[in-house]
Design a protein around this motif. Sequence first.
Motif: not given
Length: 107
Positions: A16-22, A59-65, A71-73, A77-85
């Motif tokens: 869930d924590r990874v999914l929230a950041h994704l 393309i449709s996406l569905h996030f199910k927690f 979770p706290s953000i 980590w958002i910045d690090a993930l965005m850098s890879t994206a």
Amino acid sequence: MGKLTYDSTLTVDFDDRVLAHLQLVIGAKLRRGESFYFSWRDDTSIGNGRSALWMHPSISLHFKFSGGRPPSINRAWIDALMSTANSSSGLQIVREPTGNGPAEEAK
């Protein structure tokens, strides 16, 4: 474990924590109309390989927690993930930064 469903045909489990950041990173990119690859290491139960998706605003996406509380953000980590994206190889899950050091690709 949360689930990301892609185009109603593929469902992938993520913590869930990874999914929230994704969700935040993917949402930001798609809101801007940007397409990109998203890749991750597969669980050993399905072969321990690597998977990749082409993320596109149409393309449709569905996030199910699995949990009821968001979770706290972690902004770093958002910045690090965005850098890879924003890189040519696309979004990759990196370890959550805990200090001031750079994030590493999650195994």
